[in-house]
Design an enzyme around this catalytic site. Structure first.
Site, PDB file in Angstrom:
ATOM      1  N   LEU A 130       0.804  -1.212   0.000  1.00 19.82           N
ATOM      2  CA  LEU A 130       0.000   0.000   0.000  1.00 19.82           C
ATOM      3  C   LEU A 130       0.843   1.271   0.000  1.00 19.82           C
ATOM      4  O   LEU A 130       0.339   2.372   0.228  1.00 19.82           O
ATOM      5  CB  LEU A 130      -0.968  -0.037   1.191  1.00 19.82           C
ATOM      6  CG  LEU A 130      -1.862  -1.292   1.190  1.00 19.82           C
ATOM      7  CD1 LEU A 130      -2.640  -1.401   2.485  1.00 19.82           C
ATOM      8  CD2 LEU A 130      -2.799  -1.317  -0.002  1.00 19.82           C
ATOM      9  N   CYS A 131       2.126   1.152  -0.284  1.00 17.70           N
ATOM     10  CA  CYS A 131       2.999   2.322  -0.413  1.00 17.70           C
ATOM     11  C   CYS A 131       2.797   2.999  -1.772  1.00 17.70           C
ATOM     12  O   CYS A 131       2.567   2.319  -2.770  1.00 17.70           O
ATOM     13  CB  CYS A 131       4.473   1.900  -0.311  1.00 17.70           C
ATOM     14  SG  CYS A 131       5.122   1.944   1.354  1.00 17.70           S
ATOM     15  N   HIS A 132       2.919   4.308  -1.766  1.00 24.42           N
ATOM     16  CA  HIS A 132       2.821   5.071  -3.010  1.00 24.42           C
ATOM     17  C   HIS A 132       4.147   5.032  -3.764  1.00 24.42           C
ATOM     18  O   HIS A 132       5.200   5.130  -3.147  1.00 24.42           O
ATOM     19  CB  HIS A 132       2.483   6.536  -2.712  1.00 24.42           C
ATOM     20  CG  HIS A 132       1.134   6.703  -2.113  1.00 24.42           C
ATOM     21  ND1 HIS A 132       0.918   6.552  -0.765  1.00 24.42           N
ATOM     22  CD2 HIS A 132      -0.073   6.975  -2.668  1.00 24.42           C
ATOM     23  CE1 HIS A 132      -0.381   6.740  -0.522  1.00 24.42           C
ATOM     24  NE2 HIS A 132      -0.997   6.986  -1.644  1.00 24.42           N
ATOM     25  N   ASP A 186      23.562 -12.407   3.404  1.00 23.07           N
ATOM     26  CA  ASP A 186      23.804 -13.274   2.243  1.00 23.07           C
ATOM     27  C   ASP A 186      25.291 -13.463   1.977  1.00 23.07           C
ATOM     28  O   ASP A 186      25.749 -14.564   1.663  1.00 23.07           O
ATOM     29  CB  ASP A 186      23.124 -12.660   1.013  1.00 23.07           C
ATOM     30  CG  ASP A 186      23.341 -13.495  -0.231  1.00 23.07           C
ATOM     31  OD1 ASP A 186      23.140 -14.714  -0.172  1.00 23.07           O
ATOM     32  OD2 ASP A 186      23.706 -12.919  -1.279  1.00 23.07           O
ATOM     33  N   MET A 212       9.104   4.511   4.963  1.00 30.29           N
ATOM     34  CA  MET A 212       9.166   3.119   4.503  1.00 30.29           C
ATOM     35  C   MET A 212      10.377   2.910   3.589  1.00 30.29           C
ATOM     36  O   MET A 212      10.983   1.836   3.581  1.00 30.29           O
ATOM     37  CB  MET A 212       7.887   2.711   3.774  1.00 30.29           C
ATOM     38  CG  MET A 212       6.647   2.644   4.656  1.00 30.29           C
ATOM     39  SD  MET A 212       6.862   1.871   6.297  1.00 30.29           S
ATOM     40  CE  MET A 212       7.425   0.232   5.846  1.00 30.29           C
ATOM     41  N   GLU A 213      10.739   3.940   2.830  1.00 28.26           N
ATOM     42  CA  GLU A 213      11.912   3.841   1.964  1.00 28.26           C
ATOM     43  C   GLU A 213      13.186   3.697   2.804  1.00 28.26           C
ATOM     44  O   GLU A 213      14.067   2.886   2.482  1.00 28.26           O
ATOM     45  CB  GLU A 213      11.999   5.079   1.057  1.00 28.26           C
ATOM     46  CG  GLU A 213      11.056   5.075  -0.125  1.00 28.26           C
ATOM     47  CD  GLU A 213       9.569   5.257   0.216  1.00 28.26           C
ATOM     48  OE1 GLU A 213       9.276   5.650   1.378  1.00 28.26           O
ATOM     49  OE2 GLU A 213       8.726   5.003  -0.648  1.00 28.26           O
TER      50      GLU A 213
END
Lengths: 158, 158, 158, 158, 158, 158
Positions: B75-77, B128, B113-114
């Protein structure tokens, strides 16, 4: 001396050649948690909000992200995953949502990064959906708890 | 009562309409860490492996992932980010690599969020690259530490 | 001394912050070519193969790739491109297909990488479609030929 | 008469059906170069900028792009690549950075497009990182130099 | 004579240059349906399966797909969407699930393709989740029902 | 009672584990149509616009979208497709373009979603290219018409 497998003898980053590895059933399980205020956890569970939805969106985001692992982690191999699953459980004592993700493949290389990526993106999605009410959430405890298949044998941890 | 912004009045998940929000300078900073055995940390830093490379690959993965946030978090733009930065520091006392990511934008919606995605993918990439020598690494402490721009004002935390 | 803009004072790679740049009309034009045997060029143009199709597939691939520039080039900004165009012309004297791509945007940062990416992927697509008949093709001469908008002024080259 | 494999008998573009091809070890090596002013080359190597970083970012971008080949080249098959490697060498006589990329797979179809894509995106990334100081760089000489596996046999070129 | 906007005067496909268009509020609504056997519809709604989940997965897939429109439709512009919403309603008389999607943006170009893409991928996701029990489902009636913003004025249809 | 394969016993969405399925030749064919005004259909075919181009762009978009199916449909497995084909035919009596797509794979799971996705995105692309002259187009009749391989046997429908 032990050696970072993605770094070659000149110190350059590289993918690890997996052509010579055997195809076997590979399974990995990873866990993690997102910690939040009690009211946030309650709001997710029953506060006017159908419980299922935050969890349902987050689980789906986690599953989809496992398929993007090779696009996110530079030296991961692209893998035709056979299965991904994400489970969520609210833990009111610890004040968190516990996240468990598993990935499996019949193939040449392990799938622990896919399971760990699924846990991470599931947690980020819960964060995104709750950030309007709680800016102090914290994502943590992301680790591998099980891995089987491949020549390094079976790994288990808490 | 407080309300999860991504859930509408019928409990369905949805994007939040940002058309009416004002364009301002938005900045977000997030932090996190990946804990590992002392030898793993040493190996990254100087054990036959040029220090820069693990860090350089992980930083780049983090920066690139910030640009994929809207592809990962349902739901992020989608946002035309103006800047992303990732910093790494080995902390031998805590036995971890500390990760700091910032994101900025002149636009209608926040970029926390970024920044959080950049921290997460940076940590996954370190995992990793080191997992061949250490399967007990743990990713944690991922949180927002600073946010400015937008009507909710400036947020600061440790 | 001149300075690589993507490297900060500690030598770390980073995106360049463009928040402070002015929005202006930005245009970039790039060129390149793919060299091949005369018969391959002829086959594309009229040898039982409708001319339009190889060119049509390659042009489209080039246009679509411009939209993926920020996904391919680690430190490029994601941009809502306003226009992309790709032109192809067979040059029998030089034994090549000449490729011209332009990109434009009203925004804060230049679009030369988008034009150069479009040229490159157009050439790779021609290569892919013709490789069954000609393994000696060569892609070359990829360069910026025009750039306007932004404080560095207008750039022109052959 | 020879025939473009991606064009069917009606002139329509199409993927080539590879179901009937045998699985074998496939290897491809591609080369290319980016030409630049001597000062730009020097700046990359030692001019206040840690040498490793431009090369490290560009190599990583090349490796990652190989995994996106099927997303960029319309008629390429999606392939679970087993290995990708990119090498860079500054050539002061020619005034260029020489790029070599290899890709390998145990599978049904060749990987030359993956190697060629890696070379191209490596070059574009070097361009992007140096364009603030040199707008006259030129990318060229992109070609296949080695290919083995599959019924067409081994191919070698300079 | 009327003109296909994506075809230039030489018949080549191209993006339409939107630099000169005015920024306005753009809204588009699209509808569609997926027809299925009555038992399939019942199974989605209450047959041992929590109603919310098929609908919840499908809605989310639709929302996420709107953000990928420019990646799917070759000549669409990449757009920083401000809002996407998807609604689902079971219609037992017609034997279908009706899908409504809306997209909005303050920007230079319309968002009808984003709304239509969301409807299509929502329907495909329902198909995917139910195909084990019903292979005769049919997706149809996908059309634009509302569009406002931009110089062509407001459009309304059933 | 029959069961939706993507929903587990607790009602949660999940991928279906395909590790135990046999590798066989899998083929799927899907069909659909886009209905439009007679003048629009004529314009595509011959109205000053080279017929091939709208069709050529739409076919290519369909082929490329099949490769993105697992990225669009949340619970689809990533598959190394062996073949994809899209056919278009103008039907003046029905006032539509008829779309047929096929996908094939030697592997563990069916490819009907890949064929259905190719039909859908082909139709959306035709819509996009013609929407400036016809806003009343309708996409419909998207269904599976053939499927072979796998334990459920061969399926055929109109």
């Amino acid at each position: 001396m032990s050696k970072l497998s993605h770094i070659d003898s000149n110190g350059k980053a590289r993918m690890v050649d997996v052509s010579a590895k055997k195809e076997t059933n590979r399974l990995a399980v990873a866990k993690g948690a997102i910690y939040m205020a009690p009211e946030t956890l309650k709001l997710i569970e029953d506060g006017g909000v159908p419980k299922g939805d935050v969890f349902s969106v987050a689980r789906l985001a986690g599953i989809m992200s496992a398929k993007k692992t090779a696009d996110l982690i530079p030296l991961c191999h692209p893998l035709p995953l056979h299965d991904v699953d994400v489970d969520l459980a609210a833990d009111h004592n610890k004040g968190c949502v516990e996240i468990t993700a598993s990935a499996s493949l019949y193939g040449r290389t392990g799938v622990e990064m896919e399971a760990l990526t699924a846990v991470s993106v599931t947690a980020l999605t819960i964060y995104d959906m709750c950030k309007a009410v709680d800016k102090h959430m914290k994502i943590g405890d992301i680790r591998l708890t099980y891995k089987s298949g491949g020549k390094s044998g079976t790994f288990e941890a808490d």
